[in-house]
Design a protein around this motif. Structure first.
Motif, PDB file in Angstrom:
ATOM      1  N   TYR A  95     -67.933 131.069 -40.023  1.00  0.00           N
ATOM      2  CA  TYR A  95     -68.154 132.384 -39.400  1.00  0.00           C
ATOM      3  C   TYR A  95     -67.107 133.418 -39.826  1.00  0.00           C
ATOM      4  N   PRO A  96     -65.803 133.128 -39.699  1.00  0.00           N
ATOM      5  CA  PRO A  96     -64.798 134.142 -40.083  1.00  0.00           C
ATOM      6  C   PRO A  96     -64.698 134.384 -41.583  1.00  0.00           C
ATOM      7  N   LEU A  97     -65.289 133.479 -42.399  1.00  0.00           N
ATOM      8  CA  LEU A  97     -65.239 133.637 -43.850  1.00  0.00           C
ATOM      9  C   LEU A  97     -66.397 134.467 -44.391  1.00  0.00           C
ATOM     10  N   ASP A  98     -67.300 134.874 -43.518  1.00  0.00           N
ATOM     11  CA  ASP A  98     -68.493 135.600 -43.949  1.00  0.00           C
ATOM     12  C   ASP A  98     -68.133 136.823 -44.797  1.00  0.00           C
ATOM     13  N   GLY A  99     -68.713 136.905 -45.988  1.00  0.00           N
ATOM     14  CA  GLY A  99     -68.496 138.040 -46.877  1.00  0.00           C
ATOM     15  C   GLY A  99     -67.317 137.899 -47.809  1.00  0.00           C
ATOM     16  N   LYS A 100     -66.479 136.903 -47.621  1.00  0.00           N
ATOM     17  CA  LYS A 100     -65.303 136.725 -48.466  1.00  0.00           C
ATOM     18  C   LYS A 100     -65.633 135.869 -49.683  1.00  0.00           C
ATOM     19  N   THR A 101     -65.042 136.221 -50.819  1.00  0.00           N
ATOM     20  CA  THR A 101     -65.213 135.440 -52.044  1.00  0.00           C
ATOM     21  C   THR A 101     -64.101 134.403 -52.126  1.00  0.00           C
ATOM     22  N   ILE A 102     -64.487 133.154 -52.286  1.00  0.00           N
ATOM     23  CA  ILE A 102     -63.511 132.059 -52.295  1.00  0.00           C
ATOM     24  C   ILE A 102     -63.750 131.155 -53.504  1.00  0.00           C
ATOM     25  N   GLN A 103     -62.763 130.320 -53.801  1.00  0.00           N
ATOM     26  CA  GLN A 103     -62.896 129.319 -54.851  1.00  0.00           C
ATOM     27  C   GLN A 103     -63.659 128.118 -54.287  1.00  0.00           C
ATOM     28  N   VAL A 104     -64.829 127.845 -54.833  1.00  0.00           N
ATOM     29  CA  VAL A 104     -65.624 126.704 -54.376  1.00  0.00           C
ATOM     30  C   VAL A 104     -66.583 126.305 -55.498  1.00  0.00           C
ATOM     31  N   LYS A 105     -66.683 125.009 -55.768  1.00  0.00           N
ATOM     32  CA  LYS A 105     -67.565 124.519 -56.816  1.00  0.00           C
ATOM     33  C   LYS A 105     -68.969 124.314 -56.240  1.00  0.00           C
ATOM     34  N   THR A 106     -69.955 124.909 -56.915  1.00  0.00           N
ATOM     35  CA  THR A 106     -71.339 124.764 -56.490  1.00  0.00           C
ATOM     36  C   THR A 106     -72.219 124.463 -57.696  1.00  0.00           C
ATOM     37  N   PHE A 107     -73.382 123.892 -57.424  1.00  0.00           N
ATOM     38  CA  PHE A 107     -74.330 123.549 -58.486  1.00  0.00           C
ATOM     39  C   PHE A 107     -75.741 123.727 -57.946  1.00  0.00           C
ATOM     40  N   GLY A 108     -76.435 124.743 -58.434  1.00  0.00           N
ATOM     41  CA  GLY A 108     -77.796 125.012 -57.996  1.00  0.00           C
ATOM     42  C   GLY A 108     -78.641 125.443 -59.172  1.00  0.00           C
ATOM     43  N   ARG A 109     -79.715 126.170 -58.878  1.00  0.00           N
ATOM     44  CA  ARG A 109     -80.565 126.607 -59.982  1.00  0.00           C
ATOM     45  C   ARG A 109     -79.832 127.610 -60.877  1.00  0.00           C
ATOM     46  N   GLY A 110     -78.771 128.238 -60.340  1.00  0.00           N
ATOM     47  CA  GLY A 110     -77.957 129.165 -61.123  1.00  0.00           C
ATOM     48  C   GLY A 110     -76.891 128.472 -61.932  1.00  0.00           C
ATOM     49  N   GLY A 111     -76.903 127.129 -61.962  1.00  0.00           N
ATOM     50  CA  GLY A 111     -75.932 126.366 -62.727  1.00  0.00           C
ATOM     51  C   GLY A 111     -74.651 126.091 -61.953  1.00  0.00           C
ATOM     52  N   HIS A 112     -73.609 125.693 -62.662  1.00  0.00           N
ATOM     53  CA  HIS A 112     -72.312 125.373 -62.053  1.00  0.00           C
ATOM     54  C   HIS A 112     -71.484 126.648 -61.889  1.00  0.00           C
TER      55      HIS A 112
END
Length: 490
Positions: A95-112
Motif C-alpha cells: 500500500y505505501p509503495l503505490d506509485g514508486k519505482t523500485i528494483q524488482v525482478k519480474t518476468f511476464g509477457r513483456g520479458g525480464h
C-alpha cells in the motif's frame, strides 16, 4: 494402475532399464519394426488396474490405488490470471509503495525486467472465519467460506504466456498433444455413471479460452476420455436429440446392428483405440439422450437454492447456473467438471493489463456469490467431504505495473495463489508464502505438478503409478520429474 512385465500402448507400467533391454534383446531394429507395425502387438496386450483391457469399455469403473478421500473434482478456472495481491494474498507493505519505482525482478509477457512501478492493492482486506484469513473486498461471500479452504500462496509455473500456461495447468505440459487432467482422472478411475460423460467442461458465455479444445483434449489417449462441452443454458449438448421420426426402439435396433459390425471389424484391429472409443461413444450418446436433459434441468431446484447461487441476479445468473449444474452432475457421478470464468478476449477474462479495478471488479462480481454458494450447498448436503473444489488461473500477476500509466499488471509465474476445498483437504489454512511484494514464492514453493499430484492423491491415485505407455515411454500427468502431493493440506 498396476505394474506389468510387458509394456503396452495405454498400459499402466513401470519398467526398469534392465527389463527393457531383456525384453527387446538390445535390438533397436526391433524398436523401428514396432514403430512400423504401429505397436499393434503391444496395444493388444494393454491391461488396466482391474486386469481388463481399458479399451473394451474405456469408461468402465476401475479401482483406485488406495482409499480415496474424494470422488469428484470441480475445477473453477479463472482464465486470464487473477492477481494474488488483490484477492487472497494480503501484502500490507504494498500500500505505501503505490506509485514508486523500485528494483524488482519480474518476468511476464513483456520479458525480464529489473525494476518497475509498484501498483498497490486496489481493494482493502478483512479478516474472515475462525482462522482469521485476510480476504479482499472483492470476495465478501467467499470470505464466509475460508474455514473450509486451503489457500496455496506459493504456486509457480513455467510459462508466462497464456496458451502454453493454460496447457500446463490443464495437462502438465506447455505443448499440446497430451491428455488433460480430467482425462487422466477418468482413465485412472473410469466413470461411475455410464449415462453421462465422465469429464464435463462449461465455458464462459463470451466464448472459450485460448487454444480451445486443446485444454480438454485426451491427447494420445482414446477419445472417450476427452472433455464434453456442456452448455450452461438451453440445449445442454447440441445435436444430441434423435432425428425426427426416429423412435427409441428403432434407434436401439440400429445401434445394436452397428455395434455387431463394429465389434467384428475391431476383432482384427485390437490396437485401434479410436475405434474402441467411437463404439463406446455411440452407447454413451444414446444413454445421454435420456439422462442428460434431466441432469441439467434445474427447474425443480428450490428458490432458496437458486438464490444461494445468485441465479436470481443478472450479474451472477450465468456462472451461478453453471455452479449449480456442477453440483447436480457430481450428484450423478460425473468425475471431473471444469467451469471457465473468462472468454477469449481480454475484456472478457481476468487478464488485467490496463485497469485492474474495472477488470477484477467485473469478474469477481460474476463469480464470488456462485462459488460461495457452491461450497455452502455442497457442505449442507454432506457432499463437500468427497468433492474436491479447485480455484485458480493459469498464473498470477506482478506487483508492479506493466505500462507507464494505469493499474494493470503483467503475468507472473514466480508466485501466485490457488485454493482447494473439500475432498479431504484441510480447511482454514494458508500454505506457502510469497515475498513482501507478493510476487515471488519464497517459502514451500509449489509447482503445477504438485497441484496435479495432490488432486490425483485425493482421488486415490499415486501420480507416479498412473501411467500410459505411449511411443516407448511411460507417460504420466506429472512427467518424468514427478511430484509429491501437498501433504501439509491433506
Amino acid at each position: 494402475m498396476t505394474n506389468q512385465n510387458t509394456p503396452a500402448e495405454g498400459q499402466a507400467c513401470r519398467t526398469t532399464r534392465r527389463q527393457m533391454m531383456w525384453q527387446t534383446g538390445a535390438g533397436f531394429g526391433g524398436v523401428a519394426l514396432a514403430s512400423l507395425l504401429g505397436n499393434q502387438f503391444f496395444a493388444s496386450q494393454a491391461t488396466a488396474a482391474d486386469g481388463k483391457s481399458p479399451f473394451k469399455n474405456p469408461l468402465a469403473p476401475r479401482e483406485p490405488h488406495f482409499k480415496a478421500k474424494a470422488k469428484n473434482v470441480i475445477f473453477l478456472f479463472m482464465y486470464g490470471g487473477p492477481s494474488q495481491v488483490d484477492t487472497f494474498d494480503y501484502k500490507p507493505e504494498l500500500y505505501p509503495l503505490d506509485g514508486k519505482t523500485i528494483q524488482v525482478k519480474t518476468f511476464g509477457r513483456g520479458g525480464h525486467k529489473n525494476e518497475g512501478r509498484v501498483v498497490g492493492p486496489q481493494w482493502q482486506f478483512k479478516r474472515y472465519g475462525k482462522c482469521g484469513k485476510m480476504v479482499s473486498d472483492l470476495f465478501p461471500n467467499l470470505g464466509e467460506c475460508v474455514d473450509d479452504i486451503a489457500f496455496l500462496h506459493s504456486m509457480t509455473a513455467d510459462s508466462p504466456i497464456h496458451g502454453s500456461a493454460m496447457l500446463m495447468m490443464n495437462s502438465g505440459r506447455i505443448i499440446s498433444g497430451h491428455p488433460c487432467l480430467g482425462s487422466w482422472v477418468n482413465y485412472g478411475l473410469g466413470t461411475v455413471n455410464q449415462n453421462l460423460p465422465g469429464f464435463v467442461v462449461m465455458l464462459d458465455k463470451t466464448g472459450g479460452p485460448i487454444s480451445g479444445a486443446k485444454n480438454w483434449s485426451s491427447g494420445y489417449m482414446p477419445a472417450s476420455f476427452q472433455g464434453t462441452v456442456l452448455r450452461g443454458s438451453g440445449e445442454p449438448i447440441l445435436d444430441l436429440k434423435a432425428p425426427e421420426g426416429m423412435t427409441e426402439e428403432r434407434q436401439r435396433k440400429l445401434l445394436n446392428t452397428l455395434k455387431q459390425f463394429n465389434d467384428e471389424h475391431q476383432t482384427m484391429r485390437v490396437s485401434n483405440t479410436d475405434l474402441a472409443a467411437r463404439i463406446a461413444s455411440y452407447e454413451l450418446a444414446f444413454n445421454m439422450q435420456k439422462h442428460a436433459p434431466e441432469a441439467v434441468d434445474t427447474s425443480k431446484e428450490s428458490s432458496a437454492t437458486k438464490a444461494l447461487y445468485g441465479i436470481d441476479n443478472e450479474n451472477t445468473t450465468d456462472f451461478g447456473n453453471k455452479c449449480l449444474l456442477a453440483r447436480r452432475l457430481v450428484e450423478r457421478g460425473v468425475r471431473f467438471i471444469q467451469i471457465y470464468s473468462g472468454g477469449a478476449h481480454n475484456d472478457d477474462n481476468w487478464d488485467a493489463h490496463g485497469d485492474m479495478k474495472i477488470n477484477h471488479t467485473k469478474h469477481a462480481l460474476h463469480t464470488d456469490k456462485p462459488i460461495a454458494g457452491l461450497l455452502k450447498d455442497l457442505k449442507q448436503r454432506g457432499m463437500l467431504d468427497d468433492t474436491l473444489v479447485v480455484w485458480g488461473g493459469e498464473f498470477g500477476r506482478q506487483p508492479t505495473a506493466e505500462y507507464a500509466k494505469g493499474t494493470g499488471r503483467d503475468h507472473n509465474v514466480y508466485g501466485f495463489t490457488m485454493w482447494m476445498a473439500g475432498g479431504g483437504v484441510k480447511g482454514g489454512i494458508s500454505y506457502g508464502k510469497t515475498d513482501e511484494l507478493g510476487g515471488t514464492a519464497v517459502e514451500n514453493r509449489l509447482h503445477v505438478r504438485n497441484l496435479h499430484a495432490t488432486i490425483l492423491h485425493q482421488l486415490g491415485m499415486d501420480s507416479s503409478r498412473l501411467n500410459f505407455f505411449h511411443n516407448g515411454l511411460d507417460e504420466s500427468l506429472v512427467g518424468i520429474e514427478g511430484a509429491d502431493p501437498i501433504k501439509a493440506i491433506i
